[in-house]
Design a protein around this motif. Sequence first.
Motif, PDB file in Angstrom:
ATOM      1  N   CYS A  85       0.702  -1.239  -0.001  1.00  0.00           N
ATOM      2  CA  CYS A  85      -0.008   0.117  -0.004  1.00  0.00           C
ATOM      3  C   CYS A  85       0.848   1.183   0.024  1.00  0.00           C
ATOM      4  O   CYS A  85       0.251   2.439  -0.271  1.00  0.00           O
ATOM      5  CB  CYS A  85      -0.997  -0.104   1.264  1.00  0.00           C
ATOM      6  N   TRP A  86       2.153   1.023   0.437  1.00  0.00           N
ATOM      7  CA  TRP A  86       3.067   2.281   0.430  1.00  0.00           C
ATOM      8  C   TRP A  86       4.111   2.298  -0.596  1.00  0.00           C
ATOM      9  O   TRP A  86       4.363   3.296  -1.249  1.00  0.00           O
ATOM     10  CB  TRP A  86       4.100   2.372   1.678  1.00  0.00           C
ATOM     11  N   LEU A  87       4.386   0.850  -1.303  1.00  0.00           N
ATOM     12  CA  LEU A  87       5.565   0.984  -2.153  1.00  0.00           C
ATOM     13  C   LEU A  87       5.092  -0.088  -3.409  1.00  0.00           C
ATOM     14  O   LEU A  87       6.069  -0.639  -3.982  1.00  0.00           O
ATOM     15  CB  LEU A  87       6.735   0.340  -1.396  1.00  0.00           C
ATOM     16  N   GLY A  88       3.828   0.007  -3.698  1.00  0.00           N
ATOM     17  CA  GLY A  88       3.387  -1.098  -4.428  1.00  0.00           C
ATOM     18  C   GLY A  88       3.348  -0.534  -6.023  1.00  0.00           C
ATOM     19  O   GLY A  88       3.312  -1.445  -6.854  1.00  0.00           O
ATOM     20  N   ASN A  89       3.790   0.627  -6.321  1.00  0.00           N
ATOM     21  CA  ASN A  89       3.866   1.277  -7.519  1.00  0.00           C
ATOM     22  C   ASN A  89       4.950   1.839  -7.929  1.00  0.00           C
ATOM     23  O   ASN A  89       5.617   2.558  -6.928  1.00  0.00           O
ATOM     24  CB  ASN A  89       2.465   1.699  -8.153  1.00  0.00           C
ATOM     25  N   PRO A  90       5.283   2.334  -9.165  1.00  0.00           N
ATOM     26  CA  PRO A  90       6.585   2.895  -9.508  1.00  0.00           C
ATOM     27  C   PRO A  90       6.635   4.422  -8.888  1.00  0.00           C
ATOM     28  O   PRO A  90       7.792   5.045  -8.533  1.00  0.00           O
ATOM     29  CB  PRO A  90       6.703   2.916 -11.006  1.00  0.00           C
ATOM     30  N   MET A  91       5.391   4.966  -8.816  1.00  0.00           N
ATOM     31  CA  MET A  91       5.575   6.241  -8.367  1.00  0.00           C
ATOM     32  C   MET A  91       5.977   6.386  -6.680  1.00  0.00           C
ATOM     33  O   MET A  91       6.908   7.200  -6.379  1.00  0.00           O
ATOM     34  CB  MET A  91       4.087   7.057  -8.311  1.00  0.00           C
ATOM     35  N   GLN A  92       5.328   5.499  -6.103  1.00  0.00           N
ATOM     36  CA  GLN A  92       5.580   5.235  -4.681  1.00  0.00           C
ATOM     37  C   GLN A  92       6.986   5.019  -4.335  1.00  0.00           C
ATOM     38  O   GLN A  92       7.802   5.543  -3.415  1.00  0.00           O
ATOM     39  CB  GLN A  92       4.597   4.271  -4.041  1.00  0.00           C
ATOM     40  N   ARG A  93       7.575   4.161  -5.142  1.00  0.00           N
ATOM     41  CA  ARG A  93       8.936   3.949  -4.952  1.00  0.00           C
ATOM     42  C   ARG A  93       9.925   4.788  -5.436  1.00  0.00           C
ATOM     43  O   ARG A  93      11.046   4.976  -4.664  1.00  0.00           O
ATOM     44  CB  ARG A  93       9.406   2.424  -5.693  1.00  0.00           C
ATOM     45  N   GLU A  94       9.573   5.477  -6.268  1.00  0.00           N
ATOM     46  CA  GLU A  94      10.612   6.687  -6.903  1.00  0.00           C
ATOM     47  C   GLU A  94      10.747   7.641  -5.705  1.00  0.00           C
ATOM     48  O   GLU A  94      11.782   8.106  -5.519  1.00  0.00           O
ATOM     49  CB  GLU A  94       9.937   7.241  -8.068  1.00  0.00           C
ATOM     50  N   ALA A  95       9.568   8.073  -5.092  1.00  0.00           N
ATOM     51  CA  ALA A  95       9.405   9.194  -4.183  1.00  0.00           C
ATOM     52  C   ALA A  95      10.050   8.519  -3.064  1.00  0.00           C
ATOM     53  O   ALA A  95      10.781   9.271  -2.293  1.00  0.00           O
ATOM     54  CB  ALA A  95       7.965   9.477  -3.789  1.00  0.00           C
ATOM     55  N   PHE A  96       9.736   7.292  -2.421  1.00  0.00           N
ATOM     56  CA  PHE A  96      10.404   6.686  -1.294  1.00  0.00           C
ATOM     57  C   PHE A  96      12.055   6.676  -1.490  1.00  0.00           C
ATOM     58  O   PHE A  96      12.688   7.280  -0.482  1.00  0.00           O
ATOM     59  CB  PHE A  96      10.142   5.152  -1.273  1.00  0.00           C
ATOM     60  N   ASN A  97      12.464   6.355  -2.592  1.00  0.00           N
ATOM     61  CA  ASN A  97      13.910   6.347  -2.736  1.00  0.00           C
ATOM     62  C   ASN A  97      14.617   7.641  -2.797  1.00  0.00           C
ATOM     63  O   ASN A  97      15.747   7.802  -2.314  1.00  0.00           O
ATOM     64  CB  ASN A  97      14.448   5.402  -4.125  1.00  0.00           C
ATOM     65  N   LYS A  98      13.813   8.445  -3.508  1.00  0.00           N
ATOM     66  CA  LYS A  98      14.508   9.778  -3.581  1.00  0.00           C
ATOM     67  C   LYS A  98      14.304  10.675  -2.239  1.00  0.00           C
ATOM     68  O   LYS A  98      15.554  11.127  -1.673  1.00  0.00           O
ATOM     69  CB  LYS A  98      13.375  11.082  -4.671  1.00  0.00           C
ATOM     70  N   LEU A  99      13.611  10.105  -1.263  1.00  0.00           N
ATOM     71  CA  LEU A  99      13.427  10.687  -0.006  1.00  0.00           C
ATOM     72  C   LEU A  99      14.536  10.409   0.848  1.00  0.00           C
ATOM     73  O   LEU A  99      15.301  11.005   1.352  1.00  0.00           O
ATOM     74  CB  LEU A  99      12.173  10.562   0.592  1.00  0.00           C
ATOM     75  N   TYR A 100      14.899   8.940   0.769  1.00  0.00           N
ATOM     76  CA  TYR A 100      15.921   8.337   1.657  1.00  0.00           C
ATOM     77  C   TYR A 100      17.341   8.456   1.101  1.00  0.00           C
ATOM     78  O   TYR A 100      18.293   7.940   1.539  1.00  0.00           O
ATOM     79  CB  TYR A 100      15.548   6.787   1.935  1.00  0.00           C
ATOM     80  N   SER A 101      17.419   8.926  -0.216  1.00  0.00           N
ATOM     81  CA  SER A 101      18.860   9.306  -0.865  1.00  0.00           C
ATOM     82  C   SER A 101      19.528  10.348   0.084  1.00  0.00           C
ATOM     83  O   SER A 101      20.587  10.529  -0.128  1.00  0.00           O
ATOM     84  CB  SER A 101      18.504   9.600  -2.346  1.00  0.00           C
ATOM     85  N   VAL A 102      18.637  11.093   0.810  1.00  0.00           N
ATOM     86  CA  VAL A 102      19.405  11.993   1.560  1.00  0.00           C
ATOM     87  C   VAL A 102      19.386  11.699   3.209  1.00  0.00           C
ATOM     88  O   VAL A 102      19.626  12.818   3.898  1.00  0.00           O
ATOM     89  CB  VAL A 102      18.730  13.580   1.336  1.00  0.00           C
ATOM     90  N   ALA A 103      18.783  10.497   3.372  1.00  0.00           N
ATOM     91  CA  ALA A 103      18.686  10.216   4.710  1.00  0.00           C
ATOM     92  C   ALA A 103      20.036  10.224   5.594  1.00  0.00           C
ATOM     93  O   ALA A 103      19.869  10.847   6.862  1.00  0.00           O
ATOM     94  CB  ALA A 103      18.300   8.844   4.876  1.00  0.00           C
ATOM     95  N   ASP A 104      21.083  10.144   5.233  1.00  0.00           N
ATOM     96  CA  ASP A 104      22.334   9.943   5.725  1.00  0.00           C
ATOM     97  C   ASP A 104      22.792  11.407   6.006  1.00  0.00           C
ATOM     98  O   ASP A 104      23.388  11.958   6.917  1.00  0.00           O
ATOM     99  CB  ASP A 104      23.445   9.164   5.211  1.00  0.00           C
ATOM    100  N   ARG A 105      22.647  12.308   4.977  1.00  0.00           N
ATOM    101  CA  ARG A 105      22.993  13.655   5.027  1.00  0.00           C
ATOM    102  C   ARG A 105      22.167  14.529   6.127  1.00  0.00           C
ATOM    103  O   ARG A 105      22.616  15.265   6.719  1.00  0.00           O
ATOM    104  CB  ARG A 105      22.906  14.366   3.689  1.00  0.00           C
ATOM    105  N   VAL A 106      20.828  14.131   6.032  1.00  0.00           N
ATOM    106  CA  VAL A 106      20.183  14.777   7.015  1.00  0.00           C
ATOM    107  C   VAL A 106      20.213  14.296   8.649  1.00  0.00           C
ATOM    108  O   VAL A 106      20.583  15.265   9.416  1.00  0.00           O
ATOM    109  CB  VAL A 106      18.479  14.429   6.873  1.00  0.00           C
ATOM    110  N   ARG A 107      20.479  13.192   8.848  1.00  0.00           N
ATOM    111  CA  ARG A 107      20.923  12.637  10.159  1.00  0.00           C
ATOM    112  C   ARG A 107      22.354  13.218  10.457  1.00  0.00           C
ATOM    113  O   ARG A 107      22.376  13.641  11.762  1.00  0.00           O
ATOM    114  CB  ARG A 107      21.099  11.120   9.898  1.00  0.00           C
ATOM    115  N   ILE A 108      23.375  13.428   9.456  1.00  0.00           N
ATOM    116  CA  ILE A 108      24.561  13.758   9.770  1.00  0.00           C
ATOM    117  C   ILE A 108      24.457  15.526  10.102  1.00  0.00           C
ATOM    118  O   ILE A 108      25.044  15.893  10.976  1.00  0.00           O
ATOM    119  CB  ILE A 108      25.607  13.664   8.643  1.00  0.00           C
TER     120      ILE A 108
END
Length: 472
Positions: A307-330
Amino acid sequence: MKTICLYFEIHQIIHLKRYRFFDIGTDHYYYDDYENERSITDIAERSYMPALNTLLDMINANGKAFKVAFSLSGVGIEQLEMHAPQVLEKLQELNGTGCVEFLAEPYSHGLASLINEESFAAEVKKQAQKIEEYFNQKPKVLRNSSLIYSDDIGGQAAAMGFKGMLTEGAKHVLGWKSPHYVYNCAIAPNLKLLLRDVTLSDDISLRFGNTEWEGYPLFADSYIQRIAELPEEEQIINIFMELSALGIAQSLSTNILEFIKALPACAKEKGITFSTPTEICMKMKSVGNLDVPDTLSWVDEERDVSCWLGNPMQREAFNKLYSVADRVRICNDPRINQDWDYLQASNNFRFMTTKPSNVGLDRGIYQSPFDAFTNYMNILGDFINRVNSLYPPEIENDELETLLTTIKNQGDEISMKDKEITRLQAKVAKMQTEEDKLKAKLDKVADKKAAKKPAAKKAPAKKAKEEAPKAE
């Protein structure tokens, strides 16, 4: 003896505003404040306060015999702080009874556990600190967003020091097994698992007021009778749901609160008790491993993360968000961190789903999944630009972390030196004060001695006159 573990989730959706492509770079505020205030105020009035008052009455009427557990997302707490502080005050009153347990969960109610261990651990730690601040409880049991769980996530929970974790009693995981036992994580045997009874929970949260349901109307005595008739060895009955089920999903006009209020008395007649998750984890032994290689949740028929990652739009948004996860945390910038928490919330991805669902989905301002995706990606584009403006993207994460660690260490060293200077200044001031006191004391003694010294005697006047001719 059978025992019921009753648990409620409290989370609040953060509503995003309509954000156009041309707003990127010019507008860094992403939220619909009016809708956020309206929705939390409405839920507090129609659900949270009546439900919490009922639960408090149940505790007062039944003493230590009735117990209940809650988990609150960090973003939910923030919304309550701003718009419905009376809910937090009522929860504190409930906490004062000693019959309530508060659980840990990700601060954002997000999906970090599926992609970034460090972010997941940081979120859980942040929320646990918030719970300890409000209720003076250090959570011992973890509840992931929407009961998301897998063997790997269980391993992470055990590494964080939790004694137990809640998850879904999904048929495709249990097979022939029953959810009415305590299990343990397959890769971390010390982590105990409590599994939601899907039918008993959904009978209350989803079907209670449905006049077309074959079980309608549902009464407390018949509900407890079903539990009492379970095999004797099946002792743990986990009934988990959102608190908003009491008043929102099932309106108060259905008499849902009267049903809940009658449960303890009916349970007592059948010798059934109530327990908190930690009590069960401490008292009950696991009957064995629960193998969950693939991720499960409590959402939709599939009980997975589609329901959150079942289609390409969701996965694209999810992966783009977490592409900066480490930088935000740092980088750890306060404003960036707040936006990060709100943008991680799982409902942002849920609005993009194209799956049919038996549970109605309110997309809010969005007309379609693509509309939700476009709006979110516009906001995400601006957010990532802000992260990159703090620290240029060409700097690798390892290099950035080293640089920030050096800066932090230098800051700590300067802080320590400042403290030492302050300490020495205080010591010098104290010595100066003592010196002034000693000097004043010596001056006082000298003055006293001077006052006591006899004055020189004068020669008699007559003798002076007799000696005068002799001098001539």
